[in-house]
Motif scaffolding. Structure first.
Motif, PDB file in Angstrom:
ATOM      1  N   LEU A 122       3.861 -18.396  -1.307  1.00 28.23           N
ATOM      2  CA  LEU A 122       2.568 -17.755  -0.992  1.00 28.23           C
ATOM      3  C   LEU A 122       2.765 -16.306  -0.543  1.00 28.23           C
ATOM      4  CD1 LEU A 122       0.679 -20.644   0.850  1.00 28.23           C
ATOM      5  CD2 LEU A 122       0.197 -19.723  -1.425  1.00 28.23           C
ATOM      6  N   ALA A 123       3.748 -16.096   0.310  1.00 32.07           N
ATOM      7  CA  ALA A 123       4.020 -14.734   0.792  1.00 32.07           C
ATOM      8  C   ALA A 123       4.463 -13.824  -0.351  1.00 32.07           C
ATOM      9  CB  ALA A 123       5.086 -14.769   1.900  1.00 32.07           C
ATOM     10  N   THR A 124       5.293 -14.341  -1.233  1.00 36.69           N
ATOM     11  CA  THR A 124       5.746 -13.558  -2.384  1.00 36.69           C
ATOM     12  C   THR A 124       4.573 -13.227  -3.302  1.00 36.69           C
ATOM     13  OG1 THR A 124       7.942 -14.573  -2.290  1.00 36.69           O
ATOM     14  CG2 THR A 124       7.310 -13.537  -4.375  1.00 36.69           C
ATOM     15  N   GLY A 125       3.725 -14.211  -3.569  1.00 34.39           N
ATOM     16  CA  GLY A 125       2.540 -13.984  -4.404  1.00 34.39           C
ATOM     17  C   GLY A 125       1.615 -12.945  -3.795  1.00 34.39           C
ATOM     18  N   TRP A 126       1.389 -13.045  -2.492  1.00 32.09           N
ATOM     19  CA  TRP A 126       0.528 -12.082  -1.805  1.00 32.09           C
ATOM     20  C   TRP A 126       1.128 -10.686  -1.896  1.00 32.09           C
ATOM     21  CZ3 TRP A 126       1.507  -8.863   2.321  1.00 32.09           C
ATOM     22  CH2 TRP A 126       0.395  -8.176   2.823  1.00 32.09           C
ATOM     23  N   ALA A 127       2.441 -10.594  -1.665  1.00 33.73           N
ATOM     24  CA  ALA A 127       3.109  -9.286  -1.705  1.00 33.73           C
ATOM     25  C   ALA A 127       3.024  -8.683  -3.107  1.00 33.73           C
ATOM     26  CB  ALA A 127       4.567  -9.419  -1.265  1.00 33.73           C
ATOM     27  N   GLN A 128       3.177  -9.507  -4.123  1.00 42.40           N
ATOM     28  CA  GLN A 128       3.081  -9.005  -5.490  1.00 42.40           C
ATOM     29  C   GLN A 128       1.662  -8.530  -5.806  1.00 42.40           C
ATOM     30  OE1 GLN A 128       4.566 -12.296  -7.771  1.00 42.40           O
ATOM     31  NE2 GLN A 128       6.672 -11.506  -7.760  1.00 42.40           N
ATOM     32  N   ARG A 129       0.670  -9.308  -5.404  1.00 38.06           N
ATOM     33  CA  ARG A 129      -0.727  -8.894  -5.624  1.00 38.06           C
ATOM     34  C   ARG A 129      -1.047  -7.614  -4.865  1.00 38.06           C
ATOM     35  NH1 ARG A 129      -1.454 -14.312  -5.046  1.00 38.06           N
ATOM     36  NH2 ARG A 129      -2.176 -14.098  -2.915  1.00 38.06           N
ATOM     37  N   GLU A 130      -0.581  -7.506  -3.641  1.00 36.83           N
ATOM     38  CA  GLU A 130      -0.816  -6.304  -2.829  1.00 36.83           C
ATOM     39  C   GLU A 130      -0.126  -5.097  -3.455  1.00 36.83           C
ATOM     40  OE1 GLU A 130      -2.611  -4.231   0.264  1.00 36.83           O
ATOM     41  OE2 GLU A 130      -2.968  -6.263  -0.456  1.00 36.83           O
ATOM     42  N   GLY A 131       1.085  -5.289  -3.929  1.00 35.68           N
ATOM     43  CA  GLY A 131       1.805  -4.208  -4.599  1.00 35.68           C
ATOM     44  C   GLY A 131       1.093  -3.760  -5.866  1.00 35.68           C
ATOM     45  N   ALA A 132       0.592  -4.713  -6.631  1.00 35.99           N
ATOM     46  CA  ALA A 132      -0.149  -4.379  -7.854  1.00 35.99           C
ATOM     47  C   ALA A 132      -1.443  -3.649  -7.511  1.00 35.99           C
ATOM     48  CB  ALA A 132      -0.442  -5.643  -8.653  1.00 35.99           C
ATOM     49  N   ARG A 133      -2.112  -4.093  -6.461  1.00 35.05           N
ATOM     50  CA  ARG A 133      -3.357  -3.435  -6.035  1.00 35.05           C
ATOM     51  C   ARG A 133      -3.087  -2.006  -5.585  1.00 35.05           C
ATOM     52  NH1 ARG A 133      -6.179  -2.186  -1.746  1.00 35.05           N
ATOM     53  NH2 ARG A 133      -4.762  -3.039  -0.219  1.00 35.05           N
ATOM     54  N   ILE A 134      -2.031  -1.801  -4.842  1.00 36.97           N
ATOM     55  CA  ILE A 134      -1.666  -0.450  -4.387  1.00 36.97           C
ATOM     56  C   ILE A 134      -1.320   0.434  -5.578  1.00 36.97           C
ATOM     57  CG2 ILE A 134       0.116   0.859  -3.145  1.00 36.97           C
ATOM     58  CD1 ILE A 134       0.114  -1.467  -1.075  1.00 36.97           C
ATOM     59  N   ALA A 135      -0.561  -0.106  -6.523  1.00 42.68           N
ATOM     60  CA  ALA A 135      -0.193   0.671  -7.709  1.00 42.68           C
ATOM     61  C   ALA A 135      -1.431   1.021  -8.535  1.00 42.68           C
ATOM     62  CB  ALA A 135       0.806  -0.103  -8.559  1.00 42.68           C
ATOM     63  N   ALA A 136      -2.345   0.059  -8.689  1.00 44.18           N
ATOM     64  CA  ALA A 136      -3.569   0.320  -9.453  1.00 44.18           C
ATOM     65  C   ALA A 136      -4.424   1.374  -8.756  1.00 44.18           C
ATOM     66  CB  ALA A 136      -4.358  -0.971  -9.641  1.00 44.18           C
ATOM     67  N   ARG A 137      -4.519   1.283  -7.449  1.00 45.92           N
ATOM     68  CA  ARG A 137      -5.307   2.271  -6.695  1.00 45.92           C
ATOM     69  C   ARG A 137      -4.688   3.664  -6.796  1.00 45.92           C
ATOM     70  NH1 ARG A 137      -7.850   1.770  -0.684  1.00 45.92           N
ATOM     71  NH2 ARG A 137      -8.684   3.865  -0.652  1.00 45.92           N
ATOM     72  N   SER A 138      -3.374   3.711  -6.711  1.00 43.98           N
ATOM     73  CA  SER A 138      -2.678   4.993  -6.828  1.00 43.98           C
ATOM     74  C   SER A 138      -2.899   5.603  -8.212  1.00 43.98           C
ATOM     75  CB  SER A 138      -1.183   4.778  -6.579  1.00 43.98           C
ATOM     76  OG  SER A 138      -0.474   5.957  -6.800  1.00 43.98           O
ATOM     77  N   GLU A 139      -2.827   4.798  -9.239  1.00 41.19           N
ATOM     78  CA  GLU A 139      -3.059   5.273 -10.603  1.00 41.19           C
ATOM     79  C   GLU A 139      -4.502   5.753 -10.770  1.00 41.19           C
ATOM     80  OE1 GLU A 139      -2.334   6.260 -14.569  1.00 41.19           O
ATOM     81  OE2 GLU A 139      -1.003   5.932 -12.879  1.00 41.19           O
ATOM     82  N   HIS A 140      -5.440   5.005 -10.195  1.00 41.15           N
ATOM     83  CA  HIS A 140      -6.854   5.395 -10.264  1.00 41.15           C
ATOM     84  C   HIS A 140      -7.064   6.742  -9.586  1.00 41.15           C
ATOM     85  CE1 HIS A 140     -11.202   5.077 -10.224  1.00 41.15           C
ATOM     86  NE2 HIS A 140     -11.182   5.275  -8.915  1.00 41.15           N
ATOM     87  N   ARG A 141      -6.474   6.929  -8.420  1.00 37.25           N
ATOM     88  CA  ARG A 141      -6.608   8.208  -7.704  1.00 37.25           C
ATOM     89  C   ARG A 141      -5.985   9.349  -8.503  1.00 37.25           C
ATOM     90  NH1 ARG A 141      -8.845   8.327  -3.134  1.00 37.25           N
ATOM     91  NH2 ARG A 141      -9.081   6.504  -1.829  1.00 37.25           N
TER      92      ARG A 141
END
Length: 187
Positions: A26-45
């Protein structure tokens, strides 16, 4: 009893191992989703920043050129009658420059953010007003002393609008820079 204790211990050990494995997954899945969200937000910005930069630069260039052309009016004095008048042939170039400011301000208003949009429209407004006063001075001839009141009004209007145009340009530059520097961590 020892057999039962060792059996219970084995079951509890297996249960603890399962819970730990599930927790880690669960922690690994959450970390991966959070990392993907951060990367997507950074790309959007980044995708939003690049066009903003170009649009902001266009307005800065147009407004700076316009302001330099009318800068003498910031220090207008009614006694400087001959010095303050633009030549009639300079008006079309000034009009084109003012129209470029207006067009660029609309582009900035569309890409935002709100504070930068408002500053761009204020810059457009003061550029338009400065142009109106400055171009009106070309219609007033120095030899027409009867129109002294109109000359004073127009000269003061040109001075005030030119100063406000300069202040609006400075405000826009600061807000545009802040918008481009915003990495999303400030709220």
């Amino acid at each position: 009893m020892a057999d039962m204790d060792s059996g219970i211990a084995a079951v509890l050990g297996a249960l603890a191992g399962s819970v730990a494995t599930i927790g880690a997954a669960l922690a690994t899945g959450w970390a991966q989703r959070e990392g993907a969200r951060i990367a997507a937000r950074s790309e959007h910005r980044r995708e939003r920043r690049e066009p903003r930069h170009a649009v902001y630069r266009d307005l800065m260039e147009a407004a700076t050129t316009f302001h330099h052309r009318i800068a003498i009016y910031k220090y207008a004095d009614v006694g400087m009658r001959e010095d303050l008048q633009l030549r009639v042939e300079d008006i079309p170039a000034l009009r084109q420059n003012k129209e470029r400011v207006n067009k660029s301000a609309i582009e900035v208003a569309l890409v935002g953010p709100k504070g930068v949009s408002e500053a761009s429209m204020k810059l457009s407004k003061w550029s338009e007003e400065a142009y109106t006063y400055v171009s009106a001075l070309t219609d007033l001839h120095p030899s027409q002393a009867a129109d002294e009141q109109i000359w004073r009004f127009t000269t003061q209007g040109a001075a005030d609008a030119t100063k406000r145009c300069g202040h609006a340009l400075e405000e826009f530059a600061l807000l545009a820079q802040a918008a481009l520097d915003d990495d999303g961590s400030r709220k």
